[in-house]
Design a protein around this motif. Sequence first.
Motif, PDB file in Angstrom:
ATOM      1  N   ASN A 270      46.995  37.159  70.913  1.00 59.01           N
ATOM      2  CA  ASN A 270      48.244  35.991  70.919  1.00 59.01           C
ATOM      3  C   ASN A 270      48.078  34.956  71.798  1.00 59.01           C
ATOM      4  O   ASN A 270      48.357  33.846  71.296  1.00 59.01           O
ATOM      5  CB  ASN A 270      49.755  37.081  71.292  1.00 59.01           C
ATOM      6  CG  ASN A 270      49.972  37.911  69.995  1.00 59.01           C
ATOM      7  OD1 ASN A 270      50.342  38.836  70.467  1.00 59.01           O
ATOM      8  ND2 ASN A 270      49.363  37.600  68.927  1.00 59.01           N
ATOM      9  N   TYR A 273      45.616  32.508  70.706  1.00 54.21           N
ATOM     10  CA  TYR A 273      46.293  31.506  69.571  1.00 54.21           C
ATOM     11  C   TYR A 273      47.211  30.587  69.829  1.00 54.21           C
ATOM     12  O   TYR A 273      47.124  29.437  69.782  1.00 54.21           O
ATOM     13  CB  TYR A 273      46.979  32.230  68.568  1.00 54.21           C
ATOM     14  CG  TYR A 273      47.887  31.735  67.224  1.00 54.21           C
ATOM     15  CD1 TYR A 273      47.158  30.918  66.468  1.00 54.21           C
ATOM     16  CD2 TYR A 273      48.965  31.759  67.549  1.00 54.21           C
ATOM     17  CE1 TYR A 273      47.860  30.045  65.500  1.00 54.21           C
ATOM     18  CE2 TYR A 273      49.934  30.791  66.799  1.00 54.21           C
ATOM     19  CZ  TYR A 273      49.213  30.063  65.596  1.00 54.21           C
ATOM     20  OH  TYR A 273      50.038  29.482  64.791  1.00 54.21           O
ATOM     21  N   VAL A 274      48.203  31.009  70.785  1.00 56.99           N
ATOM     22  CA  VAL A 274      49.430  30.156  71.221  1.00 56.99           C
ATOM     23  C   VAL A 274      48.507  28.982  72.153  1.00 56.99           C
ATOM     24  O   VAL A 274      49.078  27.862  71.938  1.00 56.99           O
ATOM     25  CB  VAL A 274      50.160  31.098  72.258  1.00 56.99           C
ATOM     26  CG1 VAL A 274      51.208  30.170  72.843  1.00 56.99           C
ATOM     27  CG2 VAL A 274      51.057  32.226  71.230  1.00 56.99           C
ATOM     28  N   TYR A 275      47.768  29.058  73.226  1.00 59.73           N
ATOM     29  CA  TYR A 275      47.347  28.258  73.766  1.00 59.73           C
ATOM     30  C   TYR A 275      46.034  27.442  73.391  1.00 59.73           C
ATOM     31  O   TYR A 275      45.889  26.420  73.554  1.00 59.73           O
ATOM     32  CB  TYR A 275      47.032  28.724  75.332  1.00 59.73           C
ATOM     33  CG  TYR A 275      48.401  28.805  76.312  1.00 59.73           C
ATOM     34  CD1 TYR A 275      48.884  27.613  76.888  1.00 59.73           C
ATOM     35  CD2 TYR A 275      48.858  29.934  76.530  1.00 59.73           C
ATOM     36  CE1 TYR A 275      50.088  27.515  77.296  1.00 59.73           C
ATOM     37  CE2 TYR A 275      49.928  29.978  77.267  1.00 59.73           C
ATOM     38  CZ  TYR A 275      50.617  28.833  77.636  1.00 59.73           C
ATOM     39  OH  TYR A 275      51.655  29.027  78.583  1.00 59.73           O
ATOM     40  N   ALA A 278      47.192  26.174  68.723  1.00 59.32           N
ATOM     41  CA  ALA A 278      48.445  25.454  68.795  1.00 59.32           C
ATOM     42  C   ALA A 278      48.650  24.559  69.989  1.00 59.32           C
ATOM     43  O   ALA A 278      49.002  23.444  69.762  1.00 59.32           O
ATOM     44  CB  ALA A 278      49.705  26.332  68.423  1.00 59.32           C
ATOM     45  N   THR A 332      55.162  30.184  70.244  1.00 60.32           N
ATOM     46  CA  THR A 332      54.275  29.287  69.755  1.00 60.32           C
ATOM     47  C   THR A 332      54.882  27.878  69.679  1.00 60.32           C
ATOM     48  O   THR A 332      54.550  27.011  70.326  1.00 60.32           O
ATOM     49  CB  THR A 332      53.700  29.316  68.392  1.00 60.32           C
ATOM     50  OG1 THR A 332      53.120  30.799  68.757  1.00 60.32           O
ATOM     51  CG2 THR A 332      52.704  28.308  68.405  1.00 60.32           C
TER      52      THR A 332
END
Length: 425
Positions: A270, A273-275, A278, A332
């Motif tokens: 996670n 993906y988040v940092y 996005a 996000t």
Amino acid sequence: MKKPATRNAWAWIPSLYFTEGLPYVLVMTVSVIMYKRLDISNTDIALYTSWLYLPWVIKPIWSPIVDNLRTKRFWIISMQLLVGVALACVAFTLPMNNFFQYSLAFFWLMAFSSATHDIAADGFYMLGLSKHDQAFFVGIRNTFYRFAMLAGQGPLVILAGHMETIAESTSWAWSITFFIFAALFAAFSLWHLFILPYPPSDVKHEHQSLEEALAKFWETFTSFFKKKGIGVALVFILVFRLGEAQLVKLASPFLLDEVSEGGLALTTSNIGYVYGTAGIIALTLGGILGGIAVSRHGIKTWLWPMVLAMNLPNLVYVFLAFVQTQHLGIVTAAVVVEQFGYGFGFTAYVLFMIYLSEGKHKTAHYALCTGFMALGMMLPGMISGWIQEQIGYQLFFVWVMICTIPGFVIINFLKIDPKFGAKEI
């Protein structure tokens, strides 16, 4: 054949600042993960890897050497090669019994080489571009520097993790990974050897005696502190990121900690993906738009909006800490807002340091600015973990917002040429 004085900045600015940021993340972040996987105690990891930050704090001490001896182009290429050598040496030492001491010594070599590279690269940026282009590309350079930081914490660590699954041992896995890093830096050094321009002002100085060199150093050093308004300027550099310096240390632990401990209990994937996806997109857009905005109207016009953009988005962490949502879309979106604001607002901070460095010794003076910037990040970051443990995540992020107030106050006392950074008509 005549050497080109200029080249398309898009050909060398992104790669130059990517190679400026990557050694830093390897020394400060990847080394911590590696030593943890190699069963070094947390006490030793924290103590010895924290000391590796020192070269970036004290680099102004030897910046006059870079400013006065050889060309900035020479320092850039040679330091990239030296970083590659240091990476290869780390790789060689990891399978050894006393790998911790040996590898740490080569991380020190890498840290000092990287800090020297920073001095030369930042000086070359000012020599190789017009003032307008400096303003336009400041967002681009910040973006690729930050991209290197995020790439080091994401894909490069993923690579090491993949190697752990196929290599005979963890030490060999990381050894192979660092050999790959070394080859990457050798390639970057070769690329910049051929692609960097030869600005007419980037010339080596004649040989000086020791007395002349020391006198030159002292004159360069003291002239910085004689600049008009230097006191207010240094306070601004030190306190502008007071909140962010603490936030950046605890953001990832907050997202990873269990809900019972005040965190969001996200997985490592996670976070990537988040940092890593996005966040990078938002940061890139913010940095590019920040550079475009300043190049059109100048830093003074955009100072207040950029200070707001840099600090107010930190409120998303206050929100996340109180609601503790685990909805990946909401988290996000919050990080995207924060990263976009960071990319946009940091433009003003870097351009102000460029403005403050203008003059005879711009390379050395900019290095002094970044030294104070590093100090402004290091000292608050050192105590941020202790503060969080005392008051919890919710009140910690409220505290972060309180720490942004000095930045809003000090900008009212800055004296900046309204035309600086704007396109000349």
